[in-house]
Design an enzyme around this catalytic site. Structure first.
Site, mmCIF file in Angstrom:
data_model
loop_
_atom_site.group_PDB
_atom_site.id
_atom_site.type_symbol
_atom_site.label_atom_id
_atom_site.label_comp_id
_atom_site.label_asym_id
_atom_site.label_seq_id
_atom_site.Cartn_x
_atom_site.Cartn_y
_atom_site.Cartn_z
ATOM 1 N N HIS A 198 -104.435 -49.257 -16.706
ATOM 2 C CA HIS A 198 -105.401 -48.332 -17.283
ATOM 3 C C HIS A 198 -104.855 -47.795 -18.597
ATOM 4 O O HIS A 198 -103.648 -47.575 -18.728
ATOM 5 C CB HIS A 198 -105.692 -47.167 -16.325
ATOM 6 N N GLU A 221 -111.613 -49.427 -10.929
ATOM 7 C CA GLU A 221 -112.557 -50.526 -10.762
ATOM 8 C C GLU A 221 -112.194 -51.430 -9.585
ATOM 9 O O GLU A 221 -113.066 -52.030 -8.952
ATOM 10 C CB GLU A 221 -112.635 -51.313 -12.067
#
Length: 359
Positions: free
Chosen positions: A247, A299
């Site tokens: 991320h 996700e």
């Protein structure tokens, strides 16, 4: 100020009071409240109130009666088009000409209706031509239950919990592409429908919000191989990206992924075991090369949780848009109060002055 940053990465464009991702600590706070204190204690519609109004006793309103026109079953496209249409249908005022209170009311109306549009579009995608009666939908106790009732005519409690948790975890996350788009449009004084529909457009691309749709095929491939370690080794050797890892904000575990993983386990996801094993194997392998990007992100486990609720991968971007109406609305209001046009500079690097004949 003249330093060029491709994609504006690292450039501070706004100061916000809405959300605080803790880069090192693996936490995410909505107006100071850790999301771990929200999930399972307050439904999404109340978290919407926290983000927009800074008040957990406030909540997103119920959608008013409305019949969308020409739904195609492509939920992101339907959502963008219908949200923009509502601005004209409801004669929404320009942000620079209306009060903060009116803007808040407009955003509440739109947010509620956007969830209804996605549910109706999903029903069309399932091959249905009828709409679920409003009295059936009204029997739902939460926004997630009502969404499922409007979509399927029934609301499995497991599915409602999965969707509610997902929506809360993804309701807001700072100045990402779609939120920045919403603020840019809001800064021009456009109406709330224009700002929200533009945000949906920014979210429809595969690089922002679409990754969950690519996680499930990966998990299926790993399960079919029967050898997660070998699959990861081969993928890294081919320099392929393992979806759902790393991320740009967090250098520790993504707190949203942690909560969603827990939810997937509690709900008995059929993909939990293979997802957990791939997470372990890939984390160890990636950490040897990129220690700061070896954790799963939101996700990865979003895909597993949405699958638990039988949400097809193609609907994932629109489900993300439903959740993000809270964050977008909060940022639109914050930008309205700031009252500054967003206008970055561009550095020209093309040809110097030349004659028309030389071209």
């Amino acid at each position: 100020m003249d330093e060029f940053k491709p994609g504006l990465e690292g450039v501070v464009a706004v100061e916000t009071e809405i959300a605080e991702p803790d880069r090192e600590g693996g936490a995410l706070r909505y107006r100071g409240v850790d999301i771990e204190d929200l999930v399972g204690h307050y439904p999404y519609e109340r978290v919407w109130g926290l983000l927009v109004d800074n008040d957990l006793d406030s909540e997103m309103p119920e959608p008013e009666p409305h019949e969308p026109v020409g739904l195609t079953g492509n939920a992101p496209a339907d959502l963008q088009a219908e949200t923009a249409r509502l601005a004209g249908l409801w004669k929404l005022g320009k942000l620079n000409e209306i009060s903060d209170e009116q803007a808040r009311a407009d955003l509440g109306r739109l947010s509620a209706q956007m969830m209804s549009i996605v549910a109706r579009s999903a029903r069309v995608a399932d091959g249905h031509t009828d709409a679920i009666p409003d009295d059936v939908v009204a029997a739902g106790k939460t926004a997630a239950e009502k969404f499922l009732l409007r979509w399927r005519g029934e609301a499995d409690p497991r599915h409602a919990k999965a969707i509610d948790t997902y929506w809360i975890c993804t309701a807001e996350h700072g100045l990402n592409a779609s939120t920045f788009t919403a603020r840019v449009v809001a800064s021009t004084g456009a109406d709330c429908g224009a700002a929200l529909s533009a945000a949906v457009g920014a979210l429809s691309g595969p690089l922002h919000g679409g990754a969950p749709a690519r996680v499930l095929p990966m998990l299926d491939a790993v399960e079919a191989s029967g050898d997660p370690e070998g699959w990861v080794r081969d993928a890294l050797a081919r320099k392929e990206r393992i979806m759902g890892f790393g991320h740009r904000i967090y250098r520790a575990e993504d707190p949203r992924a942690r909560l969603l993983k827990q939810t997937a386990k509690e709900l008995g996801s059929r993909r939990y075991e293979v997802a957990e094993e791939l997470e372990r194997v890939a984390h160890d392998a990636i950490a040897e090369r990129h220690p700061d990007h070896s954790w799963t992100n939101v996700e990865y486990w979003s895909a597993v949780v949405l699958d638990t609720a039988d949400v097809p991968p193609s609907l994932a971007p629109a489900m993300f848009a439903c959740s993000r109406t809270a964050g977008w609305s909060a940022h639109i209001l914050e930008q309205k109060r700031l009252g500054v046009l967003v206008r970055p500079s561009a550095r020209y690097v093309g040809p110097g002055a030349r004659s028309l004949q030389s071209i």
